[in-house]
Write a protein that holds these residues in place. Sequence first.
Motif, PDB file in Angstrom:
ATOM      1  N   VAL A 360       0.848  -1.201   0.000  1.00  9.88           N
ATOM      2  CA  VAL A 360       0.000   0.000   0.000  1.00  9.88           C
ATOM      3  C   VAL A 360       0.881   1.249   0.000  1.00  9.88           C
ATOM      4  O   VAL A 360       1.762   1.406   0.844  1.00  9.88           O
ATOM      5  CB  VAL A 360      -0.938   0.004   1.222  1.00  9.88           C
ATOM      6  CG1 VAL A 360      -1.791   1.281   1.240  1.00  9.88           C
ATOM      7  CG2 VAL A 360      -1.826  -1.229   1.223  1.00  9.88           C
ATOM      8  N   SER A 361       0.629   2.128  -0.959  1.00 10.94           N
ATOM      9  CA  SER A 361       1.463   3.322  -1.123  1.00 10.94           C
ATOM     10  C   SER A 361       1.422   4.209   0.119  1.00 10.94           C
ATOM     11  O   SER A 361       0.345   4.577   0.606  1.00 10.94           O
ATOM     12  CB  SER A 361       0.976   4.131  -2.326  1.00 10.94           C
ATOM     13  OG  SER A 361       1.659   5.369  -2.398  1.00 10.94           O
ATOM     14  N   THR A 362       2.597   4.561   0.625  1.00  7.44           N
ATOM     15  CA  THR A 362       2.672   5.410   1.818  1.00  7.44           C
ATOM     16  C   THR A 362       2.250   6.849   1.511  1.00  7.44           C
ATOM     17  O   THR A 362       1.970   7.619   2.431  1.00  7.44           O
ATOM     18  CB  THR A 362       4.099   5.399   2.387  1.00  7.44           C
ATOM     19  OG1 THR A 362       5.026   5.752   1.341  1.00  7.44           O
ATOM     20  CG2 THR A 362       4.455   4.026   2.920  1.00  7.44           C
ATOM     21  N   LYS A 363       2.183   7.205   0.231  1.00  6.43           N
ATOM     22  CA  LYS A 363       1.763   8.564  -0.130  1.00  6.43           C
ATOM     23  C   LYS A 363       0.303   8.807   0.237  1.00  6.43           C
ATOM     24  O   LYS A 363      -0.130   9.958   0.358  1.00  6.43           O
ATOM     25  CB  LYS A 363       1.968   8.802  -1.623  1.00  6.43           C
ATOM     26  CG  LYS A 363       3.431   8.799  -2.047  1.00  6.43           C
ATOM     27  CD  LYS A 363       3.569   8.917  -3.543  1.00  6.43           C
ATOM     28  CE  LYS A 363       5.042   8.852  -3.960  1.00  6.43           C
ATOM     29  NZ  LYS A 363       5.211   8.871  -5.429  1.00  6.43           N
ATOM     30  N   GLU A 364      -0.459   7.714   0.394  1.00  4.72           N
ATOM     31  CA  GLU A 364      -1.889   7.835   0.695  1.00  4.72           C
ATOM     32  C   GLU A 364      -2.200   7.567   2.165  1.00  4.72           C
ATOM     33  O   GLU A 364      -3.348   7.395   2.544  1.00  4.72           O
ATOM     34  CB  GLU A 364      -2.661   6.857  -0.201  1.00  4.72           C
ATOM     35  CG  GLU A 364      -2.497   7.182  -1.682  1.00  4.72           C
ATOM     36  CD  GLU A 364      -2.857   6.033  -2.614  1.00  4.72           C
ATOM     37  OE1 GLU A 364      -2.787   6.228  -3.838  1.00  4.72           O
ATOM     38  OE2 GLU A 364      -3.214   4.941  -2.119  1.00  4.72           O
ATOM     39  N   ILE A 365      -1.138   7.543   3.009  1.00  4.40           N
ATOM     40  CA  ILE A 365      -1.278   7.273   4.440  1.00  4.40           C
ATOM     41  C   ILE A 365      -0.679   8.433   5.225  1.00  4.40           C
ATOM     42  O   ILE A 365       0.391   8.941   4.877  1.00  4.40           O
ATOM     43  CB  ILE A 365      -0.540   5.964   4.833  1.00  4.40           C
ATOM     44  CG1 ILE A 365      -0.951   4.796   3.919  1.00  4.40           C
ATOM     45  CG2 ILE A 365      -0.785   5.611   6.305  1.00  4.40           C
ATOM     46  CD1 ILE A 365      -2.397   4.396   4.019  1.00  4.40           C
ATOM     47  N   ASN A 366      -1.344   8.858   6.282  1.00  2.00           N
ATOM     48  CA  ASN A 366      -0.816   9.899   7.167  1.00  2.00           C
ATOM     49  C   ASN A 366       0.290   9.293   8.040  1.00  2.00           C
ATOM     50  O   ASN A 366       0.007   8.423   8.857  1.00  2.00           O
ATOM     51  CB  ASN A 366      -1.944  10.457   8.039  1.00  2.00           C
ATOM     52  CG  ASN A 366      -1.482  11.611   8.915  1.00  2.00           C
ATOM     53  OD1 ASN A 366      -0.326  11.727   9.281  1.00  2.00           O
ATOM     54  ND2 ASN A 366      -2.421  12.475   9.282  1.00  2.00           N
ATOM     55  N   PRO A 367       1.540   9.736   7.910  1.00  2.20           N
ATOM     56  CA  PRO A 367       2.636   9.107   8.651  1.00  2.20           C
ATOM     57  C   PRO A 367       2.560   9.322  10.159  1.00  2.20           C
ATOM     58  O   PRO A 367       3.200   8.590  10.922  1.00  2.20           O
ATOM     59  CB  PRO A 367       3.887   9.770   8.070  1.00  2.20           C
ATOM     60  CG  PRO A 367       3.414  11.072   7.505  1.00  2.20           C
ATOM     61  CD  PRO A 367       2.016  10.823   7.038  1.00  2.20           C
ATOM     62  N   ARG A 368       1.782  10.303  10.601  1.00  2.00           N
ATOM     63  CA  ARG A 368       1.675  10.583  12.045  1.00  2.00           C
ATOM     64  C   ARG A 368       0.619   9.719  12.731  1.00  2.00           C
ATOM     65  O   ARG A 368       0.618   9.589  13.947  1.00  2.00           O
ATOM     66  CB  ARG A 368       1.357  12.062  12.279  1.00  2.00           C
ATOM     67  CG  ARG A 368       2.468  12.987  11.809  1.00  2.00           C
ATOM     68  CD  ARG A 368       2.159  14.437  12.112  1.00  2.00           C
ATOM     69  NE  ARG A 368       3.250  15.306  11.705  1.00  2.00           N
ATOM     70  CZ  ARG A 368       4.357  15.533  12.413  1.00  2.00           C
ATOM     71  NH1 ARG A 368       4.504  14.964  13.593  1.00  2.00           N
ATOM     72  NH2 ARG A 368       5.298  16.337  11.939  1.00  2.00           N
TER      73      ARG A 368
END
Length: 416
Positions: A360-368
């Motif tokens: 799953v692309s990390t660009k579409e996930i809030n890293p915080r």
Amino acid sequence: MDRIREAELVVIGGGPAGMMCALQAAERGVSTVLLEPNQKLGRKLRITGKGRCNLTNNCDIKTFMANIPGDGRFLYSAVSRFGMAEVMDFFEGNGLPLKTERGNRVFPTSDNANDVAETLARLLRNAGVRLVHSEAKEILVSDGAVCGVVTGEGTLFCRAAAVCTGGLSYPLTGSTGAGYRFAETLGHTVTPCRPSLVPLESSDAYCAEMQGFAPRNVTLSAYEDGKLIYRELGEMLFTHFGVSGPLVLSASAKMRHMDTSAYRLLIDFKPGLDEKKLDARILRDFEKYANRDFKNALGDLAGRSMIPVLVRLSDIPEDKPVREITREERRRLGALLKAFPVTVSGFRPIDEAIVTSGGVSTKEINPRTMESKLVSGLFFAGEVLDLDAYTGGFNLQIAWSTGYVAGKSVLKEEYL
């Protein structure tokens, strides 16, 4: 299941990320169900590190980041909150003594991966997490927000779901790729998956000829299109398909372009000797076996299954008396022992890999928070994300950190 028709959070997958996520949420008071088809939690966790479980690495955040080949920046926030020291404190504080070994690898003192899984299982019970042994079929969404999870035994209504299903490696432990299907169905991008920390196939027939030969204290160098990308001292194994063992698995994680680049390995079987000292060593052996043919004078220099291969590749006649072997022929033999070539033709199948690269692309996930930017109440943690690391406890650290942050973030506003 009849009595458990709803919860605030449903965590899908009882691996390290899922267990950590469920635990952190439940300890905050969030009503949590952990969905895991296997009868035992942490099935893959229990076999990691040859059953010993290298659960993290005793290093600083800079070193950790250097061991993430992909988007390490995405992990900075999560590892800053729940990093290597916090993971060690967490387990030791909950009754699991740890030890640090070579390469700063951290293991339970008991050398038993089951103790790691059982520690988490006990904490989950104590926190009131409800465990349901069923498979997730679908995540339901209404008005852009999670509202339920369909299972094999009915629908669990919820306000948040955490996808912690792992990757595609070790499918017998439950890593079937279901998390990728959930993500794509809900609009997420899934980066193509490939194996990492995986044995390597070779087109060199002599690898199969040397099957079972497991040299120790050798230096393995890996090259991508002629450029050195990996070099390490350790142990490896020749197999019927190519090569395996700790050095090879580590080298495979550096091979990010198998479809477009050419990879090869060079093995130094005598890393403690330079060319001059190795030649002197060969000379001593040849003096010791002065009355033997070449093929019968290599027993002290090489493994038995390797001798016919050395004879062939060195282009020295096998029946040539060693006293007649020339300096140039000795040089060729020494060069083989210092840089034995193995052509890499590909990875072994992904179900033989320790880790899945891609997801799953990390660009579409809030890293915080580990929450989806596309669907409210949808979280991802662990290997299902497009994150992987080199060997040494770093992949499990990713699972602990992302699982922790997801569990701390679910329905946070309501619990402040």
